[in-house]
Design a protein around this motif. Structure first.
Motif, PDB file in Angstrom:
ATOM      1  N   GLU B 143     -16.533 -67.867  31.655  1.00 51.67           N
ATOM      2  CA  GLU B 143     -16.182 -66.552  31.091  1.00 51.67           C
ATOM      3  C   GLU B 143     -15.777 -66.681  29.628  1.00 51.67           C
ATOM      4  OE1 GLU B 143     -15.972 -62.985  32.670  1.00 51.67           O
ATOM      5  OE2 GLU B 143     -17.664 -64.307  33.052  1.00 51.67           O
ATOM      6  N   MET B 144     -15.100 -67.755  29.296  1.00 52.78           N
ATOM      7  CA  MET B 144     -14.724 -67.993  27.894  1.00 52.78           C
ATOM      8  C   MET B 144     -15.988 -68.072  27.047  1.00 52.78           C
ATOM      9  SD  MET B 144     -12.126 -68.760  25.748  1.00 52.78           S
ATOM     10  CE  MET B 144     -10.759 -69.531  26.614  1.00 52.78           C
ATOM     11  N   GLU B 145     -16.976 -68.790  27.546  1.00 55.48           N
ATOM     12  CA  GLU B 145     -18.229 -68.959  26.807  1.00 55.48           C
ATOM     13  C   GLU B 145     -18.901 -67.601  26.587  1.00 55.48           C
ATOM     14  OE1 GLU B 145     -18.467 -72.023  26.013  1.00 55.48           O
ATOM     15  OE2 GLU B 145     -20.457 -72.187  25.123  1.00 55.48           O
ATOM     16  N   ARG B 146     -18.924 -66.785  27.621  1.00 57.75           N
ATOM     17  CA  ARG B 146     -19.572 -65.464  27.505  1.00 57.75           C
ATOM     18  C   ARG B 146     -18.802 -64.584  26.532  1.00 57.75           C
ATOM     19  NH1 ARG B 146     -19.461 -65.839  33.398  1.00 57.75           N
ATOM     20  NH2 ARG B 146     -21.404 -66.827  34.019  1.00 57.75           N
ATOM     21  N   MET B 147     -17.482 -64.631  26.619  1.00 52.25           N
ATOM     22  CA  MET B 147     -16.662 -63.823  25.713  1.00 52.25           C
ATOM     23  C   MET B 147     -16.916 -64.230  24.265  1.00 52.25           C
ATOM     24  SD  MET B 147     -13.752 -64.065  23.683  1.00 52.25           S
ATOM     25  CE  MET B 147     -12.694 -65.374  24.293  1.00 52.25           C
ATOM     26  N   LEU B 148     -16.977 -65.530  24.007  1.00 51.66           N
ATOM     27  CA  LEU B 148     -17.161 -66.005  22.633  1.00 51.66           C
ATOM     28  C   LEU B 148     -18.532 -65.646  22.077  1.00 51.66           C
ATOM     29  CD1 LEU B 148     -15.515 -69.531  23.020  1.00 51.66           C
ATOM     30  CD2 LEU B 148     -14.594 -67.583  21.757  1.00 51.66           C
ATOM     31  N   ALA B 149     -19.510 -65.538  22.969  1.00 48.29           N
ATOM     32  CA  ALA B 149     -20.871 -65.213  22.517  1.00 48.29           C
ATOM     33  C   ALA B 149     -21.081 -63.708  22.389  1.00 48.29           C
ATOM     34  CB  ALA B 149     -21.886 -65.808  23.482  1.00 48.29           C
ATOM     35  N   SER B 150     -20.372 -62.923  23.211  1.00 44.95           N
ATOM     36  CA  SER B 150     -20.725 -61.494  23.323  1.00 44.95           C
ATOM     37  C   SER B 150     -19.612 -60.526  22.969  1.00 44.95           C
ATOM     38  CB  SER B 150     -21.212 -61.194  24.749  1.00 44.95           C
ATOM     39  OG  SER B 150     -22.274 -62.027  25.097  1.00 44.95           O
ATOM     40  N   GLY B 151     -18.441 -60.985  22.640  1.00 44.79           N
ATOM     41  CA  GLY B 151     -17.388 -60.135  22.102  1.00 44.79           C
ATOM     42  C   GLY B 151     -17.060 -58.905  22.936  1.00 44.79           C
ATOM     43  N   ALA B 152     -17.039 -57.753  22.273  1.00 52.39           N
ATOM     44  CA  ALA B 152     -16.645 -56.521  22.962  1.00 52.39           C
ATOM     45  C   ALA B 152     -17.655 -56.131  24.034  1.00 52.39           C
ATOM     46  CB  ALA B 152     -16.479 -55.391  21.947  1.00 52.39           C
ATOM     47  N   ARG B 153     -18.918 -56.549  23.842  1.00 53.25           N
ATOM     48  CA  ARG B 153     -19.914 -56.216  24.880  1.00 53.25           C
ATOM     49  C   ARG B 153     -19.538 -56.909  26.189  1.00 53.25           C
ATOM     50  NH1 ARG B 153     -25.706 -57.214  22.989  1.00 53.25           N
ATOM     51  NH2 ARG B 153     -25.183 -55.367  21.777  1.00 53.25           N
ATOM     52  N   TRP B 154     -19.084 -58.136  26.096  1.00 57.34           N
ATOM     53  CA  TRP B 154     -18.615 -58.858  27.297  1.00 57.34           C
ATOM     54  C   TRP B 154     -17.486 -58.072  27.969  1.00 57.34           C
ATOM     55  CZ3 TRP B 154     -13.536 -60.604  27.632  1.00 57.34           C
ATOM     56  CH2 TRP B 154     -13.210 -61.325  28.780  1.00 57.34           C
ATOM     57  N   ALA B 155     -16.554 -57.584  27.148  1.00 60.26           N
ATOM     58  CA  ALA B 155     -15.412 -56.856  27.723  1.00 60.26           C
ATOM     59  C   ALA B 155     -15.878 -55.565  28.400  1.00 60.26           C
ATOM     60  CB  ALA B 155     -14.395 -56.543  26.617  1.00 60.26           C
ATOM     61  N   VAL B 156     -16.805 -54.859  27.766  1.00 64.20           N
ATOM     62  CA  VAL B 156     -17.304 -53.605  28.357  1.00 64.20           C
ATOM     63  C   VAL B 156     -18.058 -53.902  29.651  1.00 64.20           C
ATOM     64  CG1 VAL B 156     -18.951 -51.719  27.998  1.00 64.20           C
ATOM     65  CG2 VAL B 156     -17.329 -52.332  26.174  1.00 64.20           C
ATOM     66  N   ALA B 178     -22.643 -66.446  16.293  1.00 63.65           N
ATOM     67  CA  ALA B 178     -21.493 -67.163  16.880  1.00 63.65           C
ATOM     68  C   ALA B 178     -21.975 -68.453  17.534  1.00 63.65           C
ATOM     69  CB  ALA B 178     -20.802 -66.274  17.902  1.00 63.65           C
ATOM     70  N   ARG B 179     -21.195 -69.508  17.352  1.00 68.63           N
ATOM     71  CA  ARG B 179     -21.553 -70.794  17.968  1.00 68.63           C
ATOM     72  C   ARG B 179     -20.350 -71.311  18.752  1.00 68.63           C
ATOM     73  NH1 ARG B 179     -24.572 -73.896  13.026  1.00 68.63           N
ATOM     74  NH2 ARG B 179     -24.307 -75.682  14.406  1.00 68.63           N
ATOM     75  N   PRO B 180     -20.233 -70.837  20.001  1.00 68.78           N
ATOM     76  CA  PRO B 180     -19.082 -71.258  20.814  1.00 68.78           C
ATOM     77  C   PRO B 180     -18.970 -72.764  20.947  1.00 68.78           C
ATOM     78  CG  PRO B 180     -20.243 -69.437  21.879  1.00 68.78           C
ATOM     79  CD  PRO B 180     -21.082 -69.845  20.702  1.00 68.78           C
ATOM     80  N   GLN B 181     -20.121 -73.461  20.841  1.00 73.05           N
ATOM     81  CA  GLN B 181     -20.087 -74.927  20.994  1.00 73.05           C
ATOM     82  C   GLN B 181     -19.289 -75.609  19.893  1.00 73.05           C
ATOM     83  OE1 GLN B 181     -22.742 -73.072  20.244  1.00 73.05           O
ATOM     84  NE2 GLN B 181     -24.244 -74.125  18.944  1.00 73.05           N
ATOM     85  N   GLU B 182     -19.000 -74.884  18.795  1.00 71.21           N
ATOM     86  CA  GLU B 182     -18.213 -75.466  17.704  1.00 71.21           C
ATOM     87  C   GLU B 182     -16.705 -75.296  17.920  1.00 71.21           C
ATOM     88  OE1 GLU B 182     -19.711 -77.295  15.847  1.00 71.21           O
ATOM     89  OE2 GLU B 182     -21.786 -76.591  15.891  1.00 71.21           O
ATOM     90  N   ILE B 183     -16.332 -74.692  19.027  1.00 73.32           N
ATOM     91  CA  ILE B 183     -14.909 -74.420  19.273  1.00 73.32           C
ATOM     92  C   ILE B 183     -14.324 -75.484  20.191  1.00 73.32           C
ATOM     93  CG2 ILE B 183     -13.301 -72.765  20.307  1.00 73.32           C
ATOM     94  CD1 ILE B 183     -15.061 -70.580  19.179  1.00 73.32           C
ATOM     95  N   SER B 184     -13.233 -76.069  19.746  1.00 75.85           N
ATOM     96  CA  SER B 184     -12.651 -77.217  20.450  1.00 75.85           C
ATOM     97  C   SER B 184     -12.019 -76.812  21.776  1.00 75.85           C
ATOM     98  CB  SER B 184     -11.581 -77.868  19.568  1.00 75.85           C
ATOM     99  OG  SER B 184     -10.463 -76.993  19.475  1.00 75.85           O
ATOM    100  N   GLU B 185     -11.768 -77.828  22.591  1.00 72.74           N
ATOM    101  CA  GLU B 185     -11.083 -77.601  23.864  1.00 72.74           C
ATOM    102  C   GLU B 185      -9.683 -77.044  23.631  1.00 72.74           C
ATOM    103  OE1 GLU B 185     -13.925 -77.725  26.110  1.00 72.74           O
ATOM    104  OE2 GLU B 185     -11.981 -77.562  27.103  1.00 72.74           O
TER     105      GLU B 185
END
Lengths: 146, 476
Positions: B143-156, B178-185
């Motif tokens: 879900e974190m990955e989807r949120m980081l890629a899709s922003g408010a659309r994910w929330a809607v 957006a490149r979620p893969q660049e975000i650290s643990e």
């Protein structure tokens, strides 16, 4: 004598003014004490350290290319632990060997009624980042974004 | 600030000529009174920004500018990748995509007054605010990955909002690239329990009355009616953005010498836009923009749920959502030539006028709303992008009142309980977990928000549409 010895070995923590954020400063007879003082000043930006019970210890290790970045890493490691654990810390013990830091921080979970935390530290910044020896004491300081 | 080094271009526009290594001049917006009240550090910091490689045109400060770290808060600068331009983690700041969204309620002030106390209490119970608060939504890895890629659309898509909300958010609620893969643990871990949280400091949720209208046509287009009530939410990408800022700032500061970048201030840590590090940061920052979009979307949903308890049938449609800590790739005209630039706005709001590429469809004919936050006891404002072309300062305007004094000075001057009592006597309810936090954020610690708004209006940065008076405020 005992009182004097205790005073000499206690870190001093204070804030310095910055436009929108807060400058944290630690002073001490040793570099490690100055780092402990900066950490205490970080807590002081959020709450009264006297209200924070040193119940749980968290260990932190950092290594950096210079002392300024070592301070930055130490404070940011504490900010990270405060954020993910919902913690406040009130007691610190730091050992610095060269450019390696081994630290311990004692604290407890945030109790919003008892601690009334004022602000959330977002990160220690490179602004006003200084580590040095001034007026007979080690000083470690930087601005923290809140 | 000492004005003797500045050349006055108009009443609200001043220039610091390029000097001592500055590649471009600095332009400061604001009347003489606002500028004189600014810290000298603002001038020093914007001068340093003007020394960065690849900067185009000028480095700008908005009328609400104040001393920041690296960039001044209220700073704007654009960089050309083709001329060695840089992206600066310090030029975006720790609170990536911090911004404001405003919801219309269609309710009259009198309707709110009848239940204001209970409404304030329910909002305070429902909106997680302040240090130690936790969101009710816990994200697993997927879900974190989807949120980081899709922003408010994910929330809607998860039920926190309406599909029509999306066309009223910058980038339609999803920041491309957006490149979620660049975000650290560590950044992900910091965000796990922070979705749908307000944060602390100057972040707030405010219920406000539309007190005055200045541009009837724009007000009509935005659905603003004098005497009606709106809800404004000010917050950002929470712990995720803070951690991204922390990590990239350090990495860029260490890498700068290898890129041949001489940093006039370490906090201006930068990397060439064309470098791998620059691209990694842009990808991570854009994912953090999505996090901020999603966070404000969830907070909107929580707000709507509370209003539904008191006003069944109230929909609270979104007017707009705009960030004020970003770096965006945009096309701008510079000396008659259109160029693709990376515009840093730190404590500054994008202010696209009508017809500008990238405007959300509902605002193509009017220009976008620009939100200027007040300070619990002082008015906020809604402005609109300017009509003139090319826009000033790469189409940017101010973002708030801007601090007039430090938190320390404020603490010495006010007690939180007194601030709360004084505001209550004026009919404004403030709810906060921290009285010290309220004192640090006392209205008097900020500049006169209307002076800032008027200066932005007169300077042509954006046009005044409406002012909003606070009725109740949830502070972190």
């Amino acid at each position: 004598m005992e009182g004097k010895a205790a005073a000499k070995s206690a870190p001093r923590a204070e804030h310095f003014s910055h436009g929108a954020d807060i400058g944290v400063r630690g002073r001490g007879a040793t570099l490690a004490l100055a780092f402990e003082g900066a950490a205490l000043a970080l807590t002081m930006a959020v709450a009264d350290p006297l209200s924070v019970r040193p119940e749980t210890v968290v260990e932190i290790r950092c290594e950096a290319p210079d002392l300024r970045l070592l301070l930055l890493d130490w404070l940011n490691a504490l900010i990270y632990e405060m954020a993910v654990r919902r913690f406040l810390f009130s007691r610190f013990a730091v050992v610095i060997e060269g450019l390696r830091l081994c630290g311990r921080a004692w604290g407890e979970s945030v109790d919003r009624a008892r601690h009334a935390p004022a602000v959330e530290p977002k990160g220690a910044t490179l602004t006003g980042l200084e580590v040095g020896f001034r007026d007979g004491l080690w000083v470690a300081e930087c601005v923290v974004d809140v | 600030m000492e004005l003797s080094r500045l050349e006055r271009l108009t009443n609200e526009k001043w220039r610091l000529k390029a000097e001592r290594g500055m590649r471009v001049p600095a332009i400061l917006f604001g009347d003489g009174e606002l500028l004189r009240a600014m810290d000298d550090k603002v001038l020093e910091q914007i001068g340093n920004v003007a020394r960065l490689p690849g900067i185009v045109g000028a480095a700008y400060t908005m009328p609400d500018a104040h001393w920041g770290y690296g960039f001044p808060i209220g700073g704007v600068a654009a960089f050309d990748p083709g001329e060695g331009g840089v992206v600066s983690a310090g030029g975006v700041g720790f609170d990536i995509a911090c911004g404001v969204r405003t919801l219309l309620t269609g309710l009259k002030r009198s309707e709110i007054e009848s239940c204001k106390e209970a409404l304030a209490e329910r909002l305070f119970e429902t909106i997680p605010a302040g240090v130690g608060s936790r969101g009710r939504i816990l994200l697993d890895e997927a879900e974190m990955e989807r949120m980081l890629a899709s922003g408010a659309r994910w929330a809607v898509e998860r039920g926190w909002g309406e599909p029509e909300d999306l066309e009223r958010i910058e980038e339609e609620g999803v920041m491309k690239g957006a490149r979620p893969q660049e975000i650290s643990e560590r950044a992900r871990r910091r965000q796990e329990a922070e979705m749908g949280t307000l944060g602390s400091g100057n972040h707030y949720l405010e219920v406000q009355e539309i007190a005055a209208l200045f541009d009837e046509a724009a007000a009509r287009a935005f659905g603003l009616v004098r005497g009606e009530v709106v809800v404004s939410i000010h917050c950002g990408s929470r712990g995720l953005g803070h951690q991204i800022g922390t990590e990239f700032l350090r990495e860029m500061a260490l890498a700068a010498p290898a890129f041949g970048i001489r940093l006039p201030d370490l906090e201006l840590a930068s990397a060439p836009l064309s470098s791998l590090l620059g691209e990694r940061y842009l990808g991570a920052m854009r994912a953090a923009i999505n996090c901020a979009f999603a966070n404000r979307q969830i907070l909107s949903h929580l707000t709507r749920s509370v209003f539904a308890e008191f006003f069944p049938g109230a929909r609270l449609p979104l007017l707009f959502d705009v960030s004020h800590n970003t770096c965006k790739e945009e096309e701008h005209e510079v000396e008659g030539e259109k160029r693709r630039l990376f515009v840093h706005r730190k404590g500054a709001t994008r202010a696209f006028g009508a017809g500008q590429e990238g405007l959300p469809a509902p605002f193509a004919a009017t220009g976008q709303p620009v939100f200027i936050g007040g300070s619990m006891g002082s008015p906020s404002a809604i402005m609109v992008g300017p009509q003139a072309r090319p826009e000033e300062a790469f189409a940017s305007s101010c973002h708030g009142a801007g601090r007039a004094m430090s938190r320390h000075q404020a603490l010495r001057r006010w007690r939180g309980s007194e601030v709360v009592a004084e505001l209550r006597a004026r009919g404004i309810i403030v709810k906060s977990p921290s009285l010290r936090g309220v004192a640090e954020e006392a209205p008097g610690a900020y500049k006169d928000s209307l002076a800032v708004v008027n200066a932005a209006h007169l300077a042509g940065l954006s046009r005044k549409v409406a002012t909003l008076e606070p009725l109740l405020c949830i502070k972190g």
